[in-house]
Design a protein around this motif. Structure first.
Motif, PDB file in Angstrom:
ATOM      1  N   LYS A   1       0.812  -1.215   0.000  1.00  0.00           N
ATOM      2  CA  LYS A   1       0.000   0.000   0.000  1.00  0.00           C
ATOM      3  C   LYS A   1       0.845   1.265   0.000  1.00  0.00           C
ATOM      4  CE  LYS A   1      -4.085  -1.913   2.207  1.00  0.00           C
ATOM      5  NZ  LYS A   1      -5.037  -1.829   3.326  1.00  0.00           N
ATOM      6  N   GLU A   2       1.901   1.273   0.781  1.00  0.00           N
ATOM      7  CA  GLU A   2       2.742   2.459   0.879  1.00  0.00           C
ATOM      8  C   GLU A   2       3.404   2.771  -0.462  1.00  0.00           C
ATOM      9  OE1 GLU A   2       3.275  -0.304   2.900  1.00  0.00           O
ATOM     10  OE2 GLU A   2       2.125   0.414   4.617  1.00  0.00           O
TER      11      GLU A   2
ATOM     12  N   GLN B   1       0.714   4.162  -2.826  1.00  0.00           N
ATOM     13  CA  GLN B   1       0.358   5.522  -2.440  1.00  0.00           C
ATOM     14  C   GLN B   1       1.449   6.496  -2.869  1.00  0.00           C
ATOM     15  OE1 GLN B   1      -2.590   6.485  -1.404  1.00  0.00           O
ATOM     16  NE2 GLN B   1      -1.913   8.596  -1.457  1.00  0.00           N
ATOM     17  N   SER B   2       2.708   6.126  -2.696  1.00  0.00           N
ATOM     18  CA  SER B   2       3.819   6.985  -3.123  1.00  0.00           C
ATOM     19  C   SER B   2       3.784   7.188  -4.640  1.00  0.00           C
ATOM     20  CB  SER B   2       5.157   6.370  -2.723  1.00  0.00           C
ATOM     21  OG  SER B   2       5.275   6.334  -1.328  1.00  0.00           O
TER      22      SER B   2
ATOM     23  N   ARG C   1       1.106   6.989  -6.625  1.00  0.00           N
ATOM     24  CA  ARG C   1      -0.037   7.861  -6.949  1.00  0.00           C
ATOM     25  C   ARG C   1       0.293   9.326  -6.680  1.00  0.00           C
ATOM     26  NH1 ARG C   1      -4.739   4.105  -4.260  1.00  0.00           N
ATOM     27  NH2 ARG C   1      -4.956   2.697  -6.038  1.00  0.00           N
ATOM     28  N   GLU C   2       0.909   9.578  -5.549  1.00  0.00           N
ATOM     29  CA  GLU C   2       1.266  10.955  -5.197  1.00  0.00           C
ATOM     30  C   GLU C   2       2.297  11.511  -6.172  1.00  0.00           C
ATOM     31  OE1 GLU C   2       2.468  10.732  -1.100  1.00  0.00           O
ATOM     32  OE2 GLU C   2       0.414  10.323  -0.421  1.00  0.00           O
TER      33      GLU C   2
ATOM     34  N   GLN D   1      -1.360   7.522 -14.284  1.00  0.00           N
ATOM     35  CA  GLN D   1      -0.746   6.240 -13.957  1.00  0.00           C
ATOM     36  C   GLN D   1      -0.713   5.346 -15.188  1.00  0.00           C
ATOM     37  OE1 GLN D   1      -2.362   4.429 -10.343  1.00  0.00           O
ATOM     38  NE2 GLN D   1      -2.970   6.470  -9.660  1.00  0.00           N
TER      39      GLN D   1
END
Length: 73
Positions: free
Chosen positions: A34-35, A38-39, A41-42, A51
């Motif tokens: 997940k991390e 999320q990184s 996506r940001e 993406q």
């Protein structure tokens, strides 16, 4: 006057798009922490890129590398 199919039935644009997608498109997927996602996506948001464009560009590079390997053998 509404458009008609070859069989005389009314043309359904949404049905046509759905059928075209089934015949011509496919989905790829992957699972990541997940991390990490999320990184990613940001980072895409910060850079103003989609993406899907990142995926497409990476796939194109791999295809080109494979084609170059074939040429060098």
């Amino acid at each position: 006057m509404p458009r008609k199919n070859k069989d005389g039935n009314p043309f359904d644009q949404m049905d046509y798009i759905k059928e075209w997608g089934k015949e011509n498109m496919t989905t790829i997927s992957g699972r990541y922490k997940k991390e990490f996602v999320q990184s990613f996506r940001e980072a895409c948001k910060k850079l103003g890129i989609k993406q899907s464009d990142v995926y497409r560009d990476a796939m194109k590079r791999v295809i080109e590398q494979a084609e170059n390997v074939d040429k060098n053998q």
